[in-house]
Design a protein around this motif. Structure first.
Motif, PDB file in Angstrom:
ATOM      1  N   ASP A 131       0.821  -1.214   0.000  1.00 50.54           N
ATOM      2  CA  ASP A 131       0.000   0.000   0.000  1.00 50.54           C
ATOM      3  C   ASP A 131       0.851   1.259   0.000  1.00 50.54           C
ATOM      4  N   ASP A 133       3.545   1.979  -1.291  1.00 51.46           N
ATOM      5  CA  ASP A 133       4.251   2.310  -2.533  1.00 51.46           C
ATOM      6  C   ASP A 133       3.470   3.308  -3.380  1.00 51.46           C
ATOM      7  N   TYR A 134       2.201   3.514  -3.048  1.00 55.72           N
ATOM      8  CA  TYR A 134       1.319   4.350  -3.858  1.00 55.72           C
ATOM      9  C   TYR A 134       0.847   5.561  -3.052  1.00 55.72           C
ATOM     10  N   ALA A 138      -4.911   6.911  -3.708  1.00 56.62           N
ATOM     11  CA  ALA A 138      -4.846   6.595  -5.130  1.00 56.62           C
ATOM     12  C   ALA A 138      -5.920   5.635  -5.611  1.00 56.62           C
ATOM     13  N   THR A 165      -5.535   1.798 -10.339  1.00 59.00           N
ATOM     14  CA  THR A 165      -5.216   3.157 -10.760  1.00 59.00           C
ATOM     15  C   THR A 165      -3.883   3.224 -11.495  1.00 59.00           C
ATOM     16  N   TYR A 168      -2.387   9.535 -11.079  1.00 56.73           N
ATOM     17  CA  TYR A 168      -3.043  10.213  -9.966  1.00 56.73           C
ATOM     18  C   TYR A 168      -2.779  11.709 -10.107  1.00 56.73           C
ATOM     19  N   SER A 351       1.089  -0.604 -14.214  1.00 55.58           N
ATOM     20  CA  SER A 351       1.340   0.303 -13.088  1.00 55.58           C
ATOM     21  C   SER A 351       2.626  -0.071 -12.363  1.00 55.58           C
ATOM     22  N   ASP A 353       6.889  -0.100 -11.910  1.00 56.45           N
ATOM     23  CA  ASP A 353       7.874   0.981 -11.896  1.00 56.45           C
ATOM     24  C   ASP A 353       8.315   1.341 -13.313  1.00 56.45           C
ATOM     25  N   GLN A 356       5.437   3.126 -15.035  1.00 55.34           N
ATOM     26  CA  GLN A 356       5.162   4.399 -14.383  1.00 55.34           C
ATOM     27  C   GLN A 356       6.237   5.446 -14.683  1.00 55.34           C
ATOM     28  N   VAL A 368       1.088   6.973 -10.404  1.00 58.30           N
ATOM     29  CA  VAL A 368       0.456   6.622  -9.141  1.00 58.30           C
ATOM     30  C   VAL A 368       1.469   6.012  -8.181  1.00 58.30           C
ATOM     31  N   LEU A 369       2.558   5.488  -8.723  1.00 64.41           N
ATOM     32  CA  LEU A 369       3.604   4.863  -7.926  1.00 64.41           C
ATOM     33  C   LEU A 369       4.571   5.950  -7.450  1.00 64.41           C
ATOM     34  N   LYS A 370       4.724   6.074  -6.144  1.00 61.45           N
ATOM     35  CA  LYS A 370       5.543   7.161  -5.603  1.00 61.45           C
ATOM     36  C   LYS A 370       6.990   7.099  -6.082  1.00 61.45           C
TER      37      LYS A 370
END
Length: 453
Positions: A131, A133-134, A138, A165, A168, A351, A353, A356, A368-370
């Motif tokens: 969780d 990681d996003y 999101a 998702t 974001y 989604s 890395d 993204q 959406v992936l930090k």
């Protein structure tokens, strides 16, 4: 820029409406089939898209198939206008693709009808999913509890997840630094109020040649929905499913924002009226000095010859509580797919890395992936906004509380509200009369959508 009618909470999907041709990357129609090599599964993927993302889509799908040699993916990219008609027909005829791109504004409709799978069982079996990681909210727009007309949007992990998702996004205040410098106006701060914005916009509204025609407007109009959303306003009460446009005790943010938008036009005279009008990308051409738009415009605004930067969307008062957060599009799996596991592998890859980071480079959406959003790949090819301002984006997406934004009929009643608001901007209707009519018409739409009298 879309003056006098910016969608409430809506993301970048409607920005692609000008794309009018069907682009087939791999010729395909229908859902899962088998290739001549029975060891391989063919799955179909469909999406709408921006030309900037088409090449990256080809590359990503090629990478996915290289990493998953037992799967062949066939893709078609459709214009926004054609997309939903295509999907509505596909689910009725049972020919929908295995994986589709989905808008938050449509997910409840398709989920309630049983056309898309709950993705939580896949997530619970995915050892790499974490969780944290996003971005925190999101997945909220795709999470629902209940069935049929009793479905309710709830925070992630409190219900079924019907879409994974992909991006974001958030709304931002874009400002032309060259204009501010030339007029000697201090740059916007992140604690600006509506009044601060109006004062600056008046100083930036200039008739350079004194011919009675404004050459540079301080700001664009039609941002009432974003102003109110920044304070947590909801167009529709999620419990009663009643429209919230007209002011009522303890809830007037939407109405107040409409009044402020009207003041920008006629009291402060710092935004172009509908009769005057400006081109769609007036911020790019330098016709306006400030605009409030989504982060998806970063790529387009980099076409401007002027220096510009971003700030938080202004609030009504200094003590107003900000509701930060974002919204995005996601991928869904068709409930009629014959290869749900293969479809999930594609959804999760889109989604990942790698995917993204490619999205971050495109400048069309925020990953959406930090890890991708915080990486050097994010906006790597763009010199605006300044890197020092990226924190404004992250602050929007890291904070906030759960505020449901969408219901069935969203796009229909947003179109209606924009049409009626146009009569307000033209002076044909008073804000009070327009909002009362909007409430009546929207409630009728909601009753039809949820089968209530």
């Amino acid at each position: 820029m879309y003056p006098y009618g910016m969608p409430f909470g809506e993301n970048c999907v409607n920005r692609f409406s000008w794309l009018t041709v069907l682009i087939v990357l791999f010729a395909f129609a229908g859902c899962t089939t088998h290739s001549e090599d029975e060891s391989k599964t063919i799955i179909a993927y469909t999406r709408w898209g921006d030309p900037a993302e088409l090449d990256s889509t080809k590359e990503l799908i090629a990478q996915f198939m290289e990493e998953n040699p037992d799967i062949i993916v066939r893709v078609d990219v459709v214009s926004w206008q054609q997309y939903w008609q295509k999907m509505a027909t596909a689910v009725v005829t049972g020919t929908a693709q295995d994986v589709w791109l989905m808008s938050s504004s449509y997910i409840e409709q398709y989920a309630a009808a049983g056309h898309v799978l709950d993705l939580m069982p896949f997530i619970e079996k995915e050892p790499s999913f974490k969780d944290d990681d996003y971005f925190p909210r999101a997945f909220d727009n795709f999470t629902y509890t209940g069935t049929g007309r009793d479905m309710r949007n709830v925070p992630f992990r409190q219900g079924a997840l019907y879409g994974f998702t992909r991006d974001y996004n958030c709304s931002l205040l874009y400002y032309n630094k060259d204009h501010f410098d030339a007029a000697g106006v201090p740059y916007p701060t992140n604690d600006w109020t509506w009044e601060d914005m109006a004062l600056a916009a008046q100083k930036l509204t200039i008739d350079f040649d004194n011919d009675g025609i404004i050459d540079q407007w301080g700001c664009g109009g039609g941002t009432w929905s974003t102003f109110s959303a920044a304070m947590g306003a909801q167009l529709i009460d999620p419990e009663t499913r009643r429209s919230n446009f007209s002011p009522r005790p303890g809830s007037s943010a939407i109405y107040d924002a409409i009044l402020f938008d009207l003041d920008l036009l006629y009291k402060y005279k710092c935004a172009p009226t509908p009769e005057v009008g400006v081109e769609e990308y007036a911020f790019v051409t330098g016709k306006i000095s400030m605009t409030i738009e989504g982060a998806w415009e970063i790529r387009n605004y980099n076409r401007s010859k002027n220096l510009w930067d971003i700030a938080m969307v202004p609030l009504q008062h200094k003590d107003s509580k900000r509701t930060t957060g974002g919204g995005g599009v996601g991928h869904v799996i068709y409930s009629g797919t014959k290869s749900p596991e293969a479809a999930w592998r594609l959804v999760y890859f889109l989604s990942s890395d790698k995917s993204q980071r490619a999205l971050g480079r495109s400048g069309t959406s925020i990953p959406v992936l930090k890890s991708a959003a915080y990486s050097d790949d994010f906006l790597a090819d763009f010199d605006r906004p300044s890197k020092a301002s990226y924190d404004i984006i992250y602050r929007n997406l890291m904070g906030g509380k759960f505020v449901p934004q969408y219901t069935r009929g969203y796009l229909e009643y947003m179109k209606l509200s924009r049409q009626l608001m146009q009569e307000v901007w033209l002076g044909v209707k008073t804000p009070k009369d327009a909002c009362e009519l909007i409430d009546k018409e929207v409630n009728t739409i909601l009753d039809e959508e949820y089968g209530e009298n």
